[in-house]
Scaffold this active site. Structure first.
Site, mmCIF file in Angstrom:
data_model
loop_
_atom_site.group_PDB
_atom_site.id
_atom_site.type_symbol
_atom_site.label_atom_id
_atom_site.label_comp_id
_atom_site.label_asym_id
_atom_site.label_seq_id
_atom_site.Cartn_x
_atom_site.Cartn_y
_atom_site.Cartn_z
ATOM 1 N N LYS A 54 0.753 -1.308 -0.063
ATOM 2 C CA LYS A 54 0.074 -0.091 0.079
ATOM 3 C C LYS A 54 0.923 1.167 0.063
ATOM 4 O O LYS A 54 0.612 2.275 -0.788
ATOM 5 C CB LYS A 54 -0.939 0.016 1.295
ATOM 6 C CG LYS A 54 -2.091 -0.911 1.024
ATOM 7 C CD LYS A 54 -2.852 -1.135 2.267
ATOM 8 C CE LYS A 54 -4.012 -2.035 2.013
ATOM 9 N NZ LYS A 54 -4.636 -2.653 3.330
ATOM 10 N N GLN A 98 -4.618 -1.253 9.399
ATOM 11 C CA GLN A 98 -4.710 -2.590 8.996
ATOM 12 C C GLN A 98 -5.401 -3.662 10.052
ATOM 13 O O GLN A 98 -4.829 -3.579 11.189
ATOM 14 C CB GLN A 98 -3.150 -3.074 8.523
ATOM 15 C CG GLN A 98 -2.954 -4.407 7.884
ATOM 16 C CD GLN A 98 -3.602 -4.230 6.574
ATOM 17 O OE1 GLN A 98 -3.548 -3.517 5.782
ATOM 18 N NE2 GLN A 98 -4.222 -5.276 6.360
ATOM 19 N N ASP A 121 -11.422 3.514 4.027
ATOM 20 C CA ASP A 121 -11.707 2.101 3.816
ATOM 21 C C ASP A 121 -13.106 1.789 3.807
ATOM 22 O O ASP A 121 -13.663 0.667 3.691
ATOM 23 C CB ASP A 121 -11.122 1.210 4.906
ATOM 24 C CG ASP A 121 -10.235 -0.068 4.698
ATOM 25 O OD1 ASP A 121 -10.125 -0.061 3.294
ATOM 26 O OD2 ASP A 121 -9.585 -0.571 5.415
#
Ligand code: NAP
Length: 296
Positions: A54, A98, A121
């Site tokens: 990422k 994460q 997200d």
């Protein structure tokens, strides 16, 4: 019939190139780079790989990447303090924590602490509510990637019958909301659905997000259906293999004989997730700077 293969890798590369162009335009207009902060707690090897890729993709798109690595024994209070700092940091447009977090940390509380306008997200309850209400917001990356691939293949989705297998907050529910917003007639199936094969057979569009290796078989499908396989499952190693093969939730061999189009695993939905994360970061950055909405 042999299905057309939907090449997620190629589509994702194109999307990343469009994001990079838009990121350069953003930098000219805003006088700063769009920025994505990624928070990794602990040493989970898979999470470390995701975070590294990422960060690399963010830099390649011409955006600023802020990586925060915290030890496994990080206290909830300290993680929430970092989230609060990132929420307040004007250089940070997107925050990704994460998952999964190490045992002992309250994932739900951490997600709820994120500024929804930086929730790239799409996981906060407010993001889910905005999506369900048709308000501008940030949709989860993997679902967004699925629907981009479907629209690229089928064009207008109005009136199509879509069946989503799986009802998780991360994948199934947001995919269903996005397809509903495209005017599909959406059925959400799950572990309690009766006669799954019969439900799937109605669908022009099938999105499988179940996490069960190859459960969707060719004889479940309506001929010509567009099949999006979100599942990532590792089979037990066969003789002579160190690691088992990666397969999706769809039995690719039989499904590709019946479907009109199908995503492979790997190389289908997977590469879309990071590309959509970059896209969401840029969308968030433009909104935060009061710049107009753009289609990417
Ligand atoms: P999840 O939270 O475990 O949800 C699975 C869903 O499938 C649940 O709604 C469950 O129903 C349903 N289900 C389980 N067994 C079933 C069965 N036999 N028949 C019908 N439905 C069944 O999983 P997830 O996070 O949504 O992820 C799904 C898959 O996508 C996983 O393989 C994951 O690795 C993959 N994934 C890939 C990406 C990517 O490509 N970037 C991103 C995210 C996830 P109930 O609700 O009734 O339990």
């Amino acid at each position: 019939m042999t299905a057309q293969v939907i090449d997620g890798r190629a589509f994702a590369a194109g999307l990343r190139a469009r994001v990079a162009e838009a990121a350069a335009a953003f930098e000219r207009e805003a006088g700063r780079k769009a920025g994505l902060a990624v928070v990794l707690v602990g040493e989970d090897p898979a999470s470390q790989v995701y975070v590294r890729s990422k960060g690399k993709a963010t830099l390649e798109a011409g955006m600023a990447s802020f990586e925060h690595r915290l030890p496994t024994d990080t206290a909830q209070f300290d993680l929430l303090a970092l989230v609060a700092r990132l929420n307040a940091d004007p250089a940070v447009d997107g925050i990704l924590v994460q998952l999964p977090l190490p045992a002992g940390l309250d994932e739900k509380a951490v997600i709820e602490a994120l500024d929804p306008d930086k929730d790239v997200d799409g996981l906060t309850p407010l993001s889910a509510g905005r999506l369900a209400s048709g308000l501008p917001g940030l949709a989860p990356c993997t679902p967004l990637g699925c629907v981009m691939l479907i629209k690229d293949h089928l064009g207008d989705l109005s009136g199509k019958d879509a069946v989503v297998l799986g009802r998780s907050i991360l994948v199934g529910k947001p995919v269903a909301q996005l397809l509903l917003a495209e005017n599909c007639t959406v059925t959400i199936a799950h572990s309690r659905t009766r006669d799954l094969a019969e439900v799937v057979r109605r669908a022009d569009i099938v999105v499988a997000a179940v996490g069960r290796a190859e459960i969707v078989r060719g004889d479940w499908l309506k001929p010509g259906a567009c099949v999006i396989d979100v599942g990532i499952n590792r089979l037990p190693p066969a003789d002579g293999e160190a690691k088992g093969r990666l397969v999706g939730d769809v039995d690719y061999a039989s499904a590709s004989e019946v479907a009109g189009a199908i995503t492979p695993v790997p190389g289908g939905v997977g590469p879309m997730t990071i590309a959509c994360l970059l896209r969401n970061t840029l969308v968030a950055a433009r909104r935060r700077e009061g710049l107009g909405e753009i289609e990417i």
